[in-house]
Scaffold this motif. Structure first.
Motif, short mmCIF file in Angstrom:
data_model
loop_
_atom_site.label_atom_id
_atom_site.label_comp_id
_atom_site.label_asym_id
_atom_site.label_seq_id
_atom_site.Cartn_x
_atom_site.Cartn_y
_atom_site.Cartn_z
N TYR A 18 8.20 -103.93 53.89
CA TYR A 18 8.31 -103.42 52.65
C TYR A 18 9.37 -102.06 52.90
O TYR A 18 10.09 -101.77 51.95
CB TYR A 18 6.70 -102.64 52.53
CG TYR A 18 5.74 -103.37 52.03
CD1 TYR A 18 5.60 -104.30 51.09
CD2 TYR A 18 4.52 -103.60 53.10
CE1 TYR A 18 4.61 -105.06 50.82
CE2 TYR A 18 3.81 -104.32 52.86
CZ TYR A 18 3.56 -105.15 51.45
OH TYR A 18 2.64 -105.99 51.37
N CYS A 19 9.36 -101.92 54.20
CA CYS A 19 10.25 -100.71 54.35
C CYS A 19 11.82 -101.35 54.58
O CYS A 19 12.88 -100.57 53.89
CB CYS A 19 10.10 -99.85 55.61
SG CYS A 19 8.40 -98.82 55.61
N VAL A 22 13.67 -101.59 51.06
CA VAL A 22 14.24 -100.67 50.69
C VAL A 22 15.55 -100.33 51.42
O VAL A 22 16.46 -99.97 50.84
CB VAL A 22 13.27 -99.28 50.78
CG1 VAL A 22 14.08 -98.21 50.16
CG2 VAL A 22 11.86 -99.43 49.95
N SER A 70 7.22 -99.73 47.44
CA SER A 70 8.53 -100.42 47.74
C SER A 70 8.97 -101.14 46.16
O SER A 70 10.18 -100.97 46.12
CB SER A 70 8.18 -101.68 48.72
OG SER A 70 7.44 -102.39 48.61
#
Length: 227
Positions: A18-19, A22, A70
């Motif tokens: 999810y990170c 980004v 996200s």
């Protein structure tokens, strides 16, 4: 003197897909940002302040204003920095389709792959069957809604490429650490898409190191229960 915060700050963890999505979107847009690595066993006051509801990463802070979740962050990035490349299509209906399948992937396929890893015996057989059905529906839906096998054209990464690529491109690490989830005989089109995404230089440089990720996945799935 107190350190002045950067205009764009991302709170995340290196192993989180999810990170990673980004970070990939920020790189794709050419946005300069400060990255803050969070220890989720000892969350910072800043993270708890900026995301008091879920207390999770990623959180993007832009000019002091936090944006969480996200998929929401990806849309915010595309709206706020509307330079090329655009992550979402301009046409409202096409945008809606992309949003639908991105949510389907996150809400159905992502957790279903973990269910396969966490189960055994007959329970795992059922989990694999459910996962294959969900991924099959995803494949057919993408082909029907976008009139192509998959969105990535080998040049420009889009919203769905980012969502899928930052998770599925790590499937070899997941297999090495836990179990086989993606069956190439059942889902050749999907794995063809993943292979194309893995060839993207930007994805290559953004994904976490393979061996380090394998060790982290083993730690997460096989850590000893606390007394």
């Amino acid at each position: 003197m107190e350190k002045q915060q950067s205009e764009v700050v991302l709170y995340g963890t290196w192993a989180s897909a999810y990170c990673t999505r980004v970070r990939l979107a920020l790189k794709l847009k050419g946005i300069t940002y400060e990255y803050v690595e969070e220890d989720l066993t000892n969350k910072s006051e800043s993270l708890l302040h900026y995301n008091p509801v879920h207390k999770k990463v990623p959180v993007l802070v832009h000019k002091g204003k936090p944006v969480a979740e996200s998929l929401v962050i990806l849309e915010y990035i595309d709206d706020c920095w509307n330079n090329s490349p655009k992550l979402l299509p301009e046409d409202p209906y096409q945008r809606a389709k992309v949003r639908f399948w991105a949510n389907f992937y996150d809400q159905k396929i992502f957790p279903s792959s973990h269910a396969v890893a966490l189960s055994k015996g007959k329970e795992q057989v059922n989990a694999i069957k459910e996962f294959d059905e969900l991924l099959g529906a995803f494949e057919k839906g993408i082909e029907k809604d976008f009139s192509i096998k998959f969105p990535f054209n080998g040049e420009t990464l889009g919203f769905l490429d980012i969502v899928v690529g930052t998770h599925a491109c790590n499937y070899r690490a997941f297999e090495e650490a836990v179990t086989v989830v993606f069956d190439p005989k059942k889902h050749p089109a999907f794995l063809w898409w993943v292979a194309k995404l893995k060839d993207s230089p930007l994805i290559k440089e953004t994904l976490p190191p393979h061996d380090k990720l394998v060790a982290k996945i083993k730690e997460v799935f096989f850590q000893a229960p606390k007394a």
